[in-house]
Structures are given as structure tokens and as C-alpha cells.
Write an enzyme that holds these catalytic residues in place. Sequence first.
Site, PDB file in Angstrom:
ATOM      1  N   GLY A   1       1.288  -1.375   0.277  1.00 49.12           N
ATOM      2  CA  GLY A   1      -0.506  -0.318  -0.058  1.00 49.12           C
ATOM      3  C   GLY A   1       1.018   0.960   0.448  1.00 49.12           C
ATOM      4  O   GLY A   1       0.581   2.255  -0.384  1.00 49.12           O
ATOM      5  N   ILE A   2       1.903   1.400   0.535  1.00 45.71           N
ATOM      6  CA  ILE A   2       2.753   2.818   0.666  1.00 45.71           C
ATOM      7  C   ILE A   2       3.518   2.466  -0.319  1.00 45.71           C
ATOM      8  O   ILE A   2       3.312   3.509  -1.151  1.00 45.71           O
ATOM      9  CB  ILE A   2       3.556   2.511   2.114  1.00 45.71           C
ATOM     10  CG1 ILE A   2       2.954   1.998   3.253  1.00 45.71           C
ATOM     11  CG2 ILE A   2       4.888   3.794   1.752  1.00 45.71           C
ATOM     12  CD1 ILE A   2       3.706   2.167   4.335  1.00 45.71           C
TER      13      ILE A   2
ATOM     14  N   THR B   1      11.594   3.910   4.909  1.00 44.94           N
ATOM     15  CA  THR B   1      10.920   4.595   5.717  1.00 44.94           C
ATOM     16  C   THR B   1      10.320   3.195   6.162  1.00 44.94           C
ATOM     17  O   THR B   1       9.307   3.518   6.959  1.00 44.94           O
ATOM     18  CB  THR B   1       9.730   5.168   4.889  1.00 44.94           C
ATOM     19  OG1 THR B   1       9.181   4.397   3.708  1.00 44.94           O
ATOM     20  CG2 THR B   1      10.621   6.789   4.495  1.00 44.94           C
ATOM     21  N   ALA B   2      10.713   2.307   6.128  1.00 38.92           N
ATOM     22  CA  ALA B   2      10.111   0.973   6.062  1.00 38.92           C
ATOM     23  C   ALA B   2      10.707   0.052   7.933  1.00 38.92           C
ATOM     24  O   ALA B   2       9.745   0.657   8.774  1.00 38.92           O
ATOM     25  CB  ALA B   2      10.418  -0.643   5.247  1.00 38.92           C
ATOM     26  N   ARG B   3      11.689  -0.724   8.101  1.00 34.90           N
ATOM     27  CA  ARG B   3      12.565  -1.149   8.656  1.00 34.90           C
ATOM     28  C   ARG B   3      13.960  -0.376   8.710  1.00 34.90           C
ATOM     29  O   ARG B   3      14.514  -1.374   7.543  1.00 34.90           O
ATOM     30  CB  ARG B   3      12.229  -1.876   9.213  1.00 34.90           C
ATOM     31  CG  ARG B   3      10.956  -2.130  10.148  1.00 34.90           C
ATOM     32  CD  ARG B   3      10.465  -1.679  11.583  1.00 34.90           C
ATOM     33  NE  ARG B   3       9.437  -1.697  11.914  1.00 34.90           N
ATOM     34  CZ  ARG B   3       8.104  -0.727  11.679  1.00 34.90           C
ATOM     35  NH1 ARG B   3       8.657  -0.160  11.276  1.00 34.90           N
ATOM     36  NH2 ARG B   3       6.803  -1.326  12.286  1.00 34.90           N
TER      37      ARG B   3
ATOM     38  N   ASP C   1      14.186   7.258   7.857  1.00 35.17           N
ATOM     39  CA  ASP C   1      12.994   7.570   8.496  1.00 35.17           C
ATOM     40  C   ASP C   1      13.262   6.539   9.731  1.00 35.17           C
ATOM     41  O   ASP C   1      12.848   6.388  10.809  1.00 35.17           O
ATOM     42  CB  ASP C   1      11.701   7.671   8.264  1.00 35.17           C
ATOM     43  CG  ASP C   1      10.747   7.724   9.155  1.00 35.17           C
ATOM     44  OD1 ASP C   1      11.660   8.842  10.630  1.00 35.17           O
ATOM     45  OD2 ASP C   1       9.964   7.355   9.025  1.00 35.17           O
TER      46      ASP C   1
ATOM     47  N   GLU D   1      17.042   1.845  16.297  1.00 41.25           N
ATOM     48  CA  GLU D   1      16.452   3.173  16.924  1.00 41.25           C
ATOM     49  C   GLU D   1      16.097   2.878  18.408  1.00 41.25           C
ATOM     50  O   GLU D   1      15.913   1.670  18.813  1.00 41.25           O
ATOM     51  CB  GLU D   1      15.461   3.432  16.050  1.00 41.25           C
ATOM     52  CG  GLU D   1      14.334   2.767  16.111  1.00 41.25           C
ATOM     53  CD  GLU D   1      13.177   3.172  14.555  1.00 41.25           C
ATOM     54  OE1 GLU D   1      12.375   3.527  15.000  1.00 41.25           O
ATOM     55  OE2 GLU D   1      13.603   3.390  13.337  1.00 41.25           O
TER      56      GLU D   1
ATOM     57  N   HIS E   1      11.819   8.924  12.943  1.00 43.58           N
ATOM     58  CA  HIS E   1      10.714   7.923  12.573  1.00 43.58           C
ATOM     59  C   HIS E   1       9.205   8.519  13.040  1.00 43.58           C
ATOM     60  O   HIS E   1       8.510   8.604  14.439  1.00 43.58           O
ATOM     61  CB  HIS E   1      10.497   6.944  14.154  1.00 43.58           C
ATOM     62  CG  HIS E   1       9.582   5.848  13.618  1.00 43.58           C
ATOM     63  ND1 HIS E   1      10.406   4.091  13.917  1.00 43.58           N
ATOM     64  CD2 HIS E   1       9.324   5.584  12.573  1.00 43.58           C
ATOM     65  CE1 HIS E   1      10.003   3.540  13.676  1.00 43.58           C
ATOM     66  NE2 HIS E   1       8.625   4.007  11.975  1.00 43.58           N
TER      67      HIS E   1
END
Length: 335
Positions: A168-169, A246-248, A272, A277, A295
Site C-alpha cells: 500500500g505504501i 521508511t520501512a524498517r 526515517d 533505533e 521515525h
Amino acid sequence: MGSQTPKVLLLGVIDHAHEKWAELGTIAELIEPKARSRVEFLEECQTGELDGVVAAYRTFDSIEITGRFDQELVQALPKSLKFISHNGAGYDQIDVPACTARSIRVSNVPTAVDDATADTNMFLILGALRGFNVGMASLREGNWRGHPPPPLGHDPEGKTLGILGMGGIGRNLKKKAEAFGMKVQYHNRKVLDADLAGGAPYVSFDELLATSDVISLNLPLNTSTRHIISAHEFEKMKDGVVIVNTARGAVMDEDALVRALDSKKVLSCGLDVYEEEPKIHPGLVANPHVLLLPHLGTYTKETQLAMEEWNINNVRSALETGKLKSPVSEQVGMA
């Protein structure tokens, strides 16, 4: 409440959807753990204090109390627990096979995160391509553009964006990138229907690496995707490629990324998410060509509210129908 009323365990905090959470209290007893650490939570499970809990609503930050939902923790959960509703798109904190083995169904929040995450993704693509981070840092230091000024950036128009993970992203990002004149191609674990892919061509993993000017990581983190981008993959990329994640964090080897940036193989990147993290690799912090966010992908009032409401609806659906609204992909069709 009567003894037959199902219990719902809140792991984390409801920040926005207070009314919707309160409404859930008309069909369930809403409880919270007393534990403030993993050791205490395991003990609370083992003493029977959480017996009768049918569903758990958990947040990303609740890992600070429970730790990962690994096999040890899943085995310790009360026998009554049948559903875990995770408030996020990514659910790498949960050992889904361990849950499946115990017939515990898991849901996530997919589409509610798409717009905000893709917006963040596009911001990082533009910022990394244009090299804005160097100028912004220089300006705050009172040096205007800097002395000497930063190298010229690059326009997005005409650049090939390779999306790794066309969920979706990724599909939302495709539309946004095309508005900036980018050509989009993708690689996914399976080829999408042409309409679903919006006409974007499917390419092999190696072709995506070799032919993309910008590579965006939009795939979930699991055992098969951990460090899917590492030293060997960087070697296959164009010189001067731009990377955005921007995933993991752990889908990319940060040590290898730092080396690729230092060698100029990677021109710049926008991140991100990070492997450990909130710790960030010092080589990334020190490099002015790395645009960093803490994030913030879904960090908007509208998206956070939509996510909480979606997750509460998952819990409600589980209680009322015995099925989750959005089961994780590994459990779709689970008997």
C-alpha cells in the site's frame, strides 16, 4: 462486570481515539497490566492475573514493557488470549509463527498509514536528491549556503525510482513520485495485477538495483528481508544512487550503507528508520549528505487517530465475530 465478559488488555497508550476505546468498554472489560518491565509482565502472565483476556491491543512503544512478542512471551500469555491487534503497519516485533502455533491471530493496521508514510517518503526523496540537508545545516550555523557552497542537487523529473516492496505504501508513493515526473519501476515478492501496479513495470531485484536512480525501501522486515540491501547489493547499483528507507532500519545493513556513502557509491540518502533505533549509526550522523528523521512516518494527528480507530475496530471485530478485520498476511485464510 460478570465473569463471562471478555477482557481486553491494553499494552501501551490510547492517545487520540478515547471515545472509541471507551465504547469498546460496553462489550468488554478493559484492563491494563501492572507490569513495567518484561520480567514483571512474564510474572503477571504466569500468576494468572491476566486470565480471561481474549484480545490484546498493543502499540509499538509497548515493547518497553513487554519486550518483543517472541516465543518465550507468546508461550507465557494466558490460555484465553486468542487475538493480538498491533497498532502499526510493520509487525516485526511479533513472532507470528509462534502465535500461529498457539492459534493466536494477529492483525496490523495497513492502509491507514499509507498516505502519511508515502508523504514522508517523498520528502526524503526530494531532500536527498536536492541535497537540502547540507544547506539547512549551514544556514543554522550562520554560514548561509556554506563556504564553499554545497554541490548542486538533482531534479526528480526523469529520474527512475525503484520501489522495493509494492504494498500500500509503495503504490501510494508511486502516484506521488509520478506527480514529480519520476519514472517508477518496482520489485515485489510477487508480480501485481497491472491495474493494482498502476502500470508500473515489474523488474527483477538485480535489474531494479542496476537501473534505478533512486531506490526506496518499502518492504516489511522479516527473516528473509533482513539486510536485503548490503555490500553486495550496493555494488550492483548505479554510481551516485540515492537511497531512501521508511520501512524498517534492519532491511538495510547500516555499516555497508556508511561505507557506500563514504566511497560516493551512494550520493545521498534519506532515512526515517534505523537498525537499533533510537540509536543511530555515528557514520550516518556525521555525514552531511544523510537526511535523518526520528521515525516520523506516521506522526500526524490525522494518521495516528485513524490508526488507533482501525486497531480498536480490529479488537471489536474479534470480540463480535471471532475474526480480525485485517489479519497479517502470514495468517490470511488461517482456519
